[in-house]
Design a protein around this motif. Sequence first.
Motif, PDB file in Angstrom:
ATOM      1  N   PRO A  31       0.890  -1.229  -0.070  1.00  0.00           N
ATOM      2  CA  PRO A  31      -0.156   0.010   0.027  1.00  0.00           C
ATOM      3  C   PRO A  31       0.976   1.179  -0.149  1.00  0.00           C
ATOM      4  N   ILE A  32       0.532   2.267  -0.813  1.00  0.00           N
ATOM      5  CA  ILE A  32       1.274   3.568  -0.992  1.00  0.00           C
ATOM      6  C   ILE A  32       0.472   4.557  -0.742  1.00  0.00           C
ATOM      7  N   GLY A  33       0.920   5.562  -0.104  1.00  0.00           N
ATOM      8  CA  GLY A  33       0.393   6.887   0.103  1.00  0.00           C
ATOM      9  C   GLY A  33       1.162   7.848   0.912  1.00  0.00           C
ATOM     10  N   TYR A  34       0.577   9.063   1.021  1.00  0.00           N
ATOM     11  CA  TYR A  34       1.274  10.096   1.864  1.00  0.00           C
ATOM     12  C   TYR A  34       0.840   9.797   3.388  1.00  0.00           C
ATOM     13  N   PRO A  35       2.189   9.499   4.151  1.00  0.00           N
ATOM     14  CA  PRO A  35       1.818   8.949   5.548  1.00  0.00           C
ATOM     15  C   PRO A  35       1.160   9.963   6.433  1.00  0.00           C
ATOM     16  N   ASP A  36       0.099   9.373   7.118  1.00  0.00           N
ATOM     17  CA  ASP A  36      -0.721  10.062   7.965  1.00  0.00           C
ATOM     18  C   ASP A  36      -0.196   9.779   9.707  1.00  0.00           C
ATOM     19  N   GLN A  37       1.172   9.060   9.477  1.00  0.00           N
ATOM     20  CA  GLN A  37       1.822   8.546  10.747  1.00  0.00           C
ATOM     21  C   GLN A  37       3.166   8.441  10.780  1.00  0.00           C
ATOM     22  N   ARG A  38       3.832   8.730  11.639  1.00  0.00           N
ATOM     23  CA  ARG A  38       5.375   8.516  11.726  1.00  0.00           C
ATOM     24  C   ARG A  38       5.911   8.015  12.814  1.00  0.00           C
ATOM     25  N   PRO A  39       6.074   6.445  12.838  1.00  0.00           N
ATOM     26  CA  PRO A  39       6.415   5.597  13.854  1.00  0.00           C
ATOM     27  C   PRO A  39       7.716   6.299  14.305  1.00  0.00           C
ATOM     28  N   ALA A  40       8.235   6.148  15.706  1.00  0.00           N
ATOM     29  CA  ALA A  40       9.613   6.628  15.927  1.00  0.00           C
ATOM     30  C   ALA A  40      10.683   5.856  15.270  1.00  0.00           C
ATOM     31  N   ASP A  41      11.872   6.470  15.146  1.00  0.00           N
ATOM     32  CA  ASP A  41      12.731   5.961  14.614  1.00  0.00           C
ATOM     33  C   ASP A  41      13.250   4.612  15.354  1.00  0.00           C
ATOM     34  N   LYS A  42      13.955   3.796  14.651  1.00  0.00           N
ATOM     35  CA  LYS A  42      14.505   2.603  15.525  1.00  0.00           C
ATOM     36  C   LYS A  42      16.025   2.380  14.808  1.00  0.00           C
ATOM     37  N   HIS A  43      16.568   1.956  15.993  1.00  0.00           N
ATOM     38  CA  HIS A  43      18.011   1.804  15.655  1.00  0.00           C
ATOM     39  C   HIS A  43      18.243   0.205  15.663  1.00  0.00           C
ATOM     40  N   LYS A  44      18.243  -0.232  14.551  1.00  0.00           N
ATOM     41  CA  LYS A  44      18.247  -1.847  14.176  1.00  0.00           C
ATOM     42  C   LYS A  44      19.412  -2.442  14.165  1.00  0.00           C
ATOM     43  N   ALA A  45      20.754  -1.657  14.028  1.00  0.00           N
ATOM     44  CA  ALA A  45      22.007  -2.133  13.915  1.00  0.00           C
ATOM     45  C   ALA A  45      22.265  -2.894  15.228  1.00  0.00           C
ATOM     46  N   ASP A  46      22.854  -4.030  14.881  1.00  0.00           N
ATOM     47  CA  ASP A  46      23.116  -4.937  15.998  1.00  0.00           C
ATOM     48  C   ASP A  46      24.533  -5.642  15.705  1.00  0.00           C
TER      49      ASP A  46
END
Length: 165
Positions: free
Chosen positions: A143-158
Amino acid sequence: MDKNLFTRRSIRKYTDQPVPKAMIEDILKAAMAAPTAVNDKQWLFYVVENPELKKQLADSSPYSKFAAEAPVIIVLGYNETEGNAPEFCQINMALVSENLMVEAENLGLGTVMLGVAPHEDRMECIEKILNMKNGERAFAMFPIGYPDQRPADKHKADMSRVFWM
């Protein structure tokens, strides 16, 4: 390094603002630029804007109901009867998927990969909805569109999962 590789988030809520066709075409071109085994191009893209079809696609999985609200759903498929290395179709589609999602982020759009393959029931359901031909398989929906939310950034590097030898 492309900052969007680190800031891209899965977006499941969209505004109702239409996405220009030129932006969708840019996303598709980026997806098609992905590396594939022996440069095979088995990919197929179904760009769905029809509300009834979007609803049917969204109902194909318990995890995709929200997709009906996106202005566009791109269904990524592949033709398993084409190419020189059909055994790599799904790996190739994973590479195509990454390019698609990163380009959507580059354009200020949001998306999330909704896995279809390898669930045969979901694959067959979507193939039926889209009237896909014999040998054409559904892989994932975006699904593609202009975001109506912005989840917090995640630091995935481990780095503990990296083994230097």
